[in-house]
Structures are given as structure tokens and as C-alpha cells.
Motif scaffolding. Structure first.
Motif, PDB file in Angstrom:
ATOM      1  N   ASN A 126       7.314 -12.378   5.536  1.00 45.33           N
ATOM      2  CA  ASN A 126       7.013 -11.814   4.321  1.00 45.33           C
ATOM      3  C   ASN A 126       6.364 -10.292   4.734  1.00 45.33           C
ATOM      4  O   ASN A 126       4.874  -9.916   4.783  1.00 45.33           O
ATOM      5  CB  ASN A 126       6.205 -12.418   3.375  1.00 45.33           C
ATOM      6  N   LEU A 127       7.215  -9.110   4.884  1.00 45.61           N
ATOM      7  CA  LEU A 127       6.774  -7.888   4.897  1.00 45.61           C
ATOM      8  C   LEU A 127       5.759  -7.438   3.883  1.00 45.61           C
ATOM      9  O   LEU A 127       4.785  -6.541   4.186  1.00 45.61           O
ATOM     10  CB  LEU A 127       7.951  -7.036   5.023  1.00 45.61           C
ATOM     11  N   PHE A 128       6.021  -7.737   2.681  1.00 41.23           N
ATOM     12  CA  PHE A 128       5.289  -7.450   1.617  1.00 41.23           C
ATOM     13  C   PHE A 128       3.775  -7.980   1.492  1.00 41.23           C
ATOM     14  O   PHE A 128       2.856  -7.229   1.369  1.00 41.23           O
ATOM     15  CB  PHE A 128       5.966  -7.581   0.303  1.00 41.23           C
ATOM     16  N   ALA A 129       3.582  -9.270   1.770  1.00 44.43           N
ATOM     17  CA  ALA A 129       2.389  -9.945   1.888  1.00 44.43           C
ATOM     18  C   ALA A 129       1.613  -9.107   3.123  1.00 44.43           C
ATOM     19  O   ALA A 129       0.471  -8.952   3.085  1.00 44.43           O
ATOM     20  CB  ALA A 129       2.446 -11.212   2.354  1.00 44.43           C
ATOM     21  N   ALA A 130       2.433  -8.866   4.251  1.00 42.39           N
ATOM     22  CA  ALA A 130       1.709  -8.399   5.400  1.00 42.39           C
ATOM     23  C   ALA A 130       1.148  -7.113   5.103  1.00 42.39           C
ATOM     24  O   ALA A 130       0.229  -6.509   5.524  1.00 42.39           O
ATOM     25  CB  ALA A 130       2.829  -8.317   6.422  1.00 42.39           C
ATOM     26  N   PHE A 131       1.958  -6.078   4.188  1.00 42.66           N
ATOM     27  CA  PHE A 131       1.092  -4.828   3.726  1.00 42.66           C
ATOM     28  C   PHE A 131       0.000  -5.184   3.116  1.00 42.66           C
ATOM     29  O   PHE A 131      -1.044  -4.274   3.297  1.00 42.66           O
ATOM     30  CB  PHE A 131       2.315  -4.093   2.823  1.00 42.66           C
ATOM     31  N   PHE A 174       0.037 -17.154  -0.706  1.00 41.95           N
ATOM     32  CA  PHE A 174       1.129 -16.966  -0.236  1.00 41.95           C
ATOM     33  C   PHE A 174       1.730 -15.881  -1.631  1.00 41.95           C
ATOM     34  O   PHE A 174       1.854 -16.440  -2.672  1.00 41.95           O
ATOM     35  CB  PHE A 174       2.065 -18.291  -0.475  1.00 41.95           C
ATOM     36  N   GLY A 175       2.019 -14.751  -0.983  1.00 40.14           N
ATOM     37  CA  GLY A 175       2.181 -13.467  -1.892  1.00 40.14           C
ATOM     38  C   GLY A 175       3.762 -13.581  -2.244  1.00 40.14           C
ATOM     39  O   GLY A 175       4.479 -14.310  -1.274  1.00 40.14           O
ATOM     40  N   LYS A 176       4.171 -12.994  -3.022  1.00 36.98           N
ATOM     41  CA  LYS A 176       5.404 -13.165  -3.554  1.00 36.98           C
ATOM     42  C   LYS A 176       6.271 -12.203  -2.575  1.00 36.98           C
ATOM     43  O   LYS A 176       5.978 -11.270  -2.092  1.00 36.98           O
ATOM     44  CB  LYS A 176       5.576 -12.452  -5.036  1.00 36.98           C
ATOM     45  N   GLN A 177       7.551 -12.666  -2.666  1.00 34.68           N
ATOM     46  CA  GLN A 177       8.441 -11.862  -1.790  1.00 34.68           C
ATOM     47  C   GLN A 177       9.535 -11.006  -2.732  1.00 34.68           C
ATOM     48  O   GLN A 177       9.744 -11.200  -3.933  1.00 34.68           O
ATOM     49  CB  GLN A 177       9.163 -12.808  -0.902  1.00 34.68           C
ATOM     50  N   GLY A 178      10.326 -10.129  -2.173  1.00 35.83           N
ATOM     51  CA  GLY A 178      11.073  -9.171  -2.722  1.00 35.83           C
ATOM     52  C   GLY A 178      10.657  -7.810  -3.042  1.00 35.83           C
ATOM     53  O   GLY A 178       9.347  -7.874  -3.486  1.00 35.83           O
ATOM     54  N   PHE A 179      11.646  -6.906  -3.045  1.00 38.16           N
ATOM     55  CA  PHE A 179      11.168  -5.558  -3.213  1.00 38.16           C
ATOM     56  C   PHE A 179      10.895  -5.312  -4.625  1.00 38.16           C
ATOM     57  O   PHE A 179       9.724  -4.586  -4.904  1.00 38.16           O
ATOM     58  CB  PHE A 179      12.205  -4.790  -2.712  1.00 38.16           C
ATOM     59  N   ARG A 180      11.455  -5.858  -5.563  1.00 40.31           N
ATOM     60  CA  ARG A 180      11.313  -5.742  -6.924  1.00 40.31           C
ATOM     61  C   ARG A 180       9.704  -5.976  -7.397  1.00 40.31           C
ATOM     62  O   ARG A 180       9.034  -5.453  -8.218  1.00 40.31           O
ATOM     63  CB  ARG A 180      12.224  -6.279  -8.124  1.00 40.31           C
ATOM     64  N   GLY A 181       9.439  -7.447  -6.735  1.00 37.38           N
ATOM     65  CA  GLY A 181       7.981  -7.795  -6.916  1.00 37.38           C
ATOM     66  C   GLY A 181       6.885  -6.975  -6.517  1.00 37.38           C
ATOM     67  O   GLY A 181       5.846  -6.849  -7.019  1.00 37.38           O
ATOM     68  N   PHE A 182       7.289  -6.428  -5.117  1.00 39.27           N
ATOM     69  CA  PHE A 182       6.267  -5.474  -4.750  1.00 39.27           C
ATOM     70  C   PHE A 182       6.032  -4.280  -5.455  1.00 39.27           C
ATOM     71  O   PHE A 182       5.009  -3.682  -5.624  1.00 39.27           O
ATOM     72  CB  PHE A 182       6.770  -4.876  -3.143  1.00 39.27           C
ATOM     73  N   LEU A 183       7.294  -3.595  -6.076  1.00 37.76           N
ATOM     74  CA  LEU A 183       7.248  -2.590  -6.862  1.00 37.76           C
ATOM     75  C   LEU A 183       5.993  -2.685  -8.289  1.00 37.76           C
ATOM     76  O   LEU A 183       5.218  -2.216  -8.332  1.00 37.76           O
ATOM     77  CB  LEU A 183       8.383  -2.077  -7.464  1.00 37.76           C
ATOM     78  N   ARG A 184       6.583  -4.023  -8.984  1.00 36.46           N
ATOM     79  CA  ARG A 184       5.583  -4.461 -10.078  1.00 36.46           C
ATOM     80  C   ARG A 184       4.279  -4.747  -9.672  1.00 36.46           C
ATOM     81  O   ARG A 184       3.390  -4.122 -10.536  1.00 36.46           O
ATOM     82  CB  ARG A 184       6.332  -5.751 -10.609  1.00 36.46           C
ATOM     83  N   ALA A 220       2.773   4.366  -2.165  1.00 31.13           N
ATOM     84  CA  ALA A 220       2.145   5.615  -2.484  1.00 31.13           C
ATOM     85  C   ALA A 220       2.228   5.973  -3.805  1.00 31.13           C
ATOM     86  O   ALA A 220       1.740   6.413  -4.609  1.00 31.13           O
ATOM     87  CB  ALA A 220       2.052   6.706  -1.551  1.00 31.13           C
ATOM     88  N   VAL A 221       3.782   6.251  -4.088  1.00 33.63           N
ATOM     89  CA  VAL A 221       4.514   6.636  -5.171  1.00 33.63           C
ATOM     90  C   VAL A 221       4.152   5.767  -6.396  1.00 33.63           C
ATOM     91  O   VAL A 221       3.840   6.167  -7.597  1.00 33.63           O
ATOM     92  CB  VAL A 221       5.916   6.757  -5.223  1.00 33.63           C
ATOM     93  N   VAL A 222       4.429   4.248  -6.445  1.00 27.34           N
ATOM     94  CA  VAL A 222       4.260   3.411  -7.475  1.00 27.34           C
ATOM     95  C   VAL A 222       2.771   3.172  -7.533  1.00 27.34           C
ATOM     96  O   VAL A 222       2.505   3.165  -8.918  1.00 27.34           O
ATOM     97  CB  VAL A 222       5.066   2.210  -6.959  1.00 27.34           C
TER      98      VAL A 222
END
Length: 354
Positions: free
Chosen positions: A143-148, A235-245, A326-328
């Protein structure tokens, strides 16, 4: 059972024998079963009886069906309400809680088997240690987004994450330690007091910082304890749209949590806003320079994650996602500043005439 002293440790006659647990859920059909199963196992190991209240905050997936099944298997109660946000859902659950101790738990936060037994013994041996935030390990596997997010936590709260150990903090060092209401154990009356005294910079309750602001209220009155022995896995959410939100939402709640309190975080917030405005102005006039500036920020964040002990996945996530974040996140900060300004203007004008 609780003496309402202010500024001193709460006094409760005994450690919890039965624990109320409030779990807000929204579209979590996948995780709520695992959350309840892990909680039940940890409670059994601790010799704790549970009073579980799950608040379905207007789910539109299969969560209601899963909750009906769970309520038939376990001794728990389900309360359903229209979608109103996590703060409202927790308040609903807290109103239904029956026991003098309460654990706030999010559905994606999974209790480790020995944590409740350990913290119960701590409260029995040290009666002044009444408020506990869970030590959260973020599951980053695949999960790249959880790692961030995990990498960011290690930067912001490196005083603890660099060497996890038993610590406590109050209002004076509140910003230096990890905290959250996703796994928070404390006396129910103190939590009710904090909810009743909750105040936001916004007029929109579901955008308020129900983590930072609520816990700051508690820390101003009682020390908060933290230890890797009272552990949970997130356990964080996966997916790019979820990361943006999530980035946009966290930018907004960040303003509510820190703008009204002087300190290093507020200075960093103001500096970041001014720097962001400057970078946007530069990008508008010199796009190549703006891109270079964003590249420098990205490299700096990835380097910081590595220096505070971030894993390879966390460093890679910082390098890949920082420009988008940074943008979002910055857009969320702008939204928060506008909401705070609107609230302040309305407050200055006073109540509207009838």
C-alpha cells in the motif's frame, strides 16, 4: 466513581472490569468483522467484559448487513444514523455507552492480542495513568499510500517513533507525540466532558479536527500515556482517489487543529502557506522554476523520511506522492483558512437578528 478534579489525575475506584467500546463505521463492510474479532480476542485475554456500541454513520454499502450478522454473533449494539461525520457518530456512541471506561476504536484499527491486558495492569498498578492513546503501527504492505502517511508520522513525531517506549505528555509537549482518537482509552466522564467542551474554528462540524482538538482538551487537564505495549495496527485505504480525498480532508482538519494554538506547528503551517503562495506565483511566471522548486521539496521530504528511520517503501512513497500531496493538502489548508475566516467574521458580527 470519578472525582471531577481539574488539572489532577482522575480517581477511579478500580481498573476497568467491563469496557465500553465505541466504533463508528461508514462503508466498512470489509474491516468491521476483523476489528470486532480482534477486539474480542484481546478482551478475553485481558479478562475484560465488553459493552460494544457500533454506530453506522449512514453506510451505503453492505455494512448494515454485516452489522446485523455481527450483532447476532456477538453481544453488541448497533445504532444507525444519517451520515453526519465521525465526531457526531462517536458522540452518539458515547451517549449509549454504559460503563465508566470507554475505548474509542476505528474500524480499520485492529487491536493486538496482548494490548488490553497490558494496559489494564498498568491502570491497576499506577492508578494515575488514566488516559491512553494506542501505539499505532501502520500496515504498509503493498500500500504505497499508507506508506506515505507512515513516513510523515515518523517525521512529525520522531521524538517517539525513533525510539518507541512508555511516555506521557501534556499540553506543554502535546505537539511532539503521536496521538489520535482512533484507539483512545479513558474514563467515560472525561470523554463526555471533552466532547461537551469541544470547540472548532469552523461552523461545519464534520470538517472539525475531532482528533487534535479533542485530545488537546484532555491533555490540558490530564497527562496522556503512550506505549508500544498498548498496540494496534492500522490498515489505511488503498487507491489514488481515496488518497486525494484523505489529503484534502486532512489539510482542512490540520488548520482547525493547529491554527488557534501558538507553537512550532502553527509557525510551520504559516510558513508552508506563505511558501506555497510563493511557489505558485513562481510557477505562474516561470513554470520550469516552479517545477524545480517542487522537485526540491519532494527530494527534501524523501530525505527526511529516510533520516528518521523510514523504510524503503516509505521513502519511495514520499518521492512518488509528495507533489500530489502538496497540491491537494495545500488546497485543503486553503479551505480550512476560508472556513476559519468565515467563522470569525460571523462571530464578530454576533447572532443574526430574528
Amino acid at each position: 466513581m470519578i472525582s471531577p478534579t481539574r488539572g489532577d489525575a482522575l480517581e477511579i475506584s478500580s481498573p476497568p472490569g467491563t469496557l465500553s467500546v465505541v466504533i463508528p463505521v461508514y462503508n466498512e463492510e470489509r474491516w468491521i468483522r476483523r476489528c470486532v474479532a480482534a477486539l474480542a480476542d484481546a478482551a478475553a485475554r485481558a479478562g475484560l467484559a465488553l459493552d460494544v456500541v457500533i454506530v453506522d454513520d449512514g453506510s451505503v454499502d453492505g455494512t448494515p448487513e454485516v452489522l446485523r450478522d455481527l450483532s447476532s454473533q456477538h453481544d453488541l449494539r448497533v445504532v444507525t444514523q444519517p451520515n453526519a461525520g465521525r465526531l457526531a457518530a462517536r458522540s452518539t456512541g458515547l451517549a449509549a455507552a454504559r460503563e465508566p471506561w470507554v475505548l474509542l476504536l476505528d474500524s480499520r484499527v485492529i487491536a493486538e492480542p496482548s494490548g488490553l491486558a497490558w494496559v489494564r495492569e498498568q491502570i491497576a498498578s499506577h492508578p494515575t495513568r488514566q488516559v491512553w492513546c494506542g501505539h499505532v503501527d501502520v500496515d504498509t504492505d503493498g500500500n504505497l499510500f499508507a506508506a506515505f502517511w507512515s513516513g510523515l508520522v515518523k517525521i512529525g513525531w520522531r521524538r517517539y517513533t525513533s525510539a518507541p517506549r512508555l511516555v506521557s505528555f501534556g499540553a506543554e509537549d502535546f505537539d511532539a507525540y503521536p496521538k489520535g482518537t482512533g484507539c483512545l482509552l479513558l474514563p467515560a466522564d472525561l470523554l463526555r466532558e471533552a466532547v461537551a467542551g469541544f470547540d472548532s474554528l469552523y461552523d461545519v462540524p464534520d470538517l472539525a479536527s475531532d482528533d487534535t482538538r479533542l485530545l488537546r482538551y484532555v491533555a490540558e487537564r490530564h497527562r496522556i500515556w503512550l506505549s508500544p505495549d498498548f498496540a494496534f495496527r492500522y490498515f489505511g485505504k488503498q487507491g489514488f482517489r481515496g488518497f486525494l480525498r484523505q489529503s484534502y480532508f486532512r489539510g482542512t482538519t490540520f488548520v482547525d487543529g493547529y491554527l488557534g494554538h501558538a507553537g512550532a506547528v502553527r509557525r510551520a503551517l504559516i510558513t508552508a502557506v506563505l511558501g506555497g503562495v510563493g511557489l505558485l506565483a513562481l510557477a505562474a511566471r516561470r513554470p520550469a522554476w516552479g517545477a524545480t522548486g517542487m522537485g526540491v521539496i519532494t527530494a527534501a521530504l524523501a530525505t527526511a523520511v529516510r533520516r528518521v528511520g523510514g523504510t524503503r517503501d516509505e521513502v519511495r512513497a514520499a518521492a512518488a506522492l509528495t507533489p500530489v500531496f502538496a497540491v491537494v493538502f495545500g488546497s485543503g489548508v486553503v479551505r480550512g483558512l476560508l472556513l476559519a475566516a468565515a467563522h470569525a467574521v460571523r462571530g464578530a458580527r454576533g447572532p443574526s437578528p430574528r
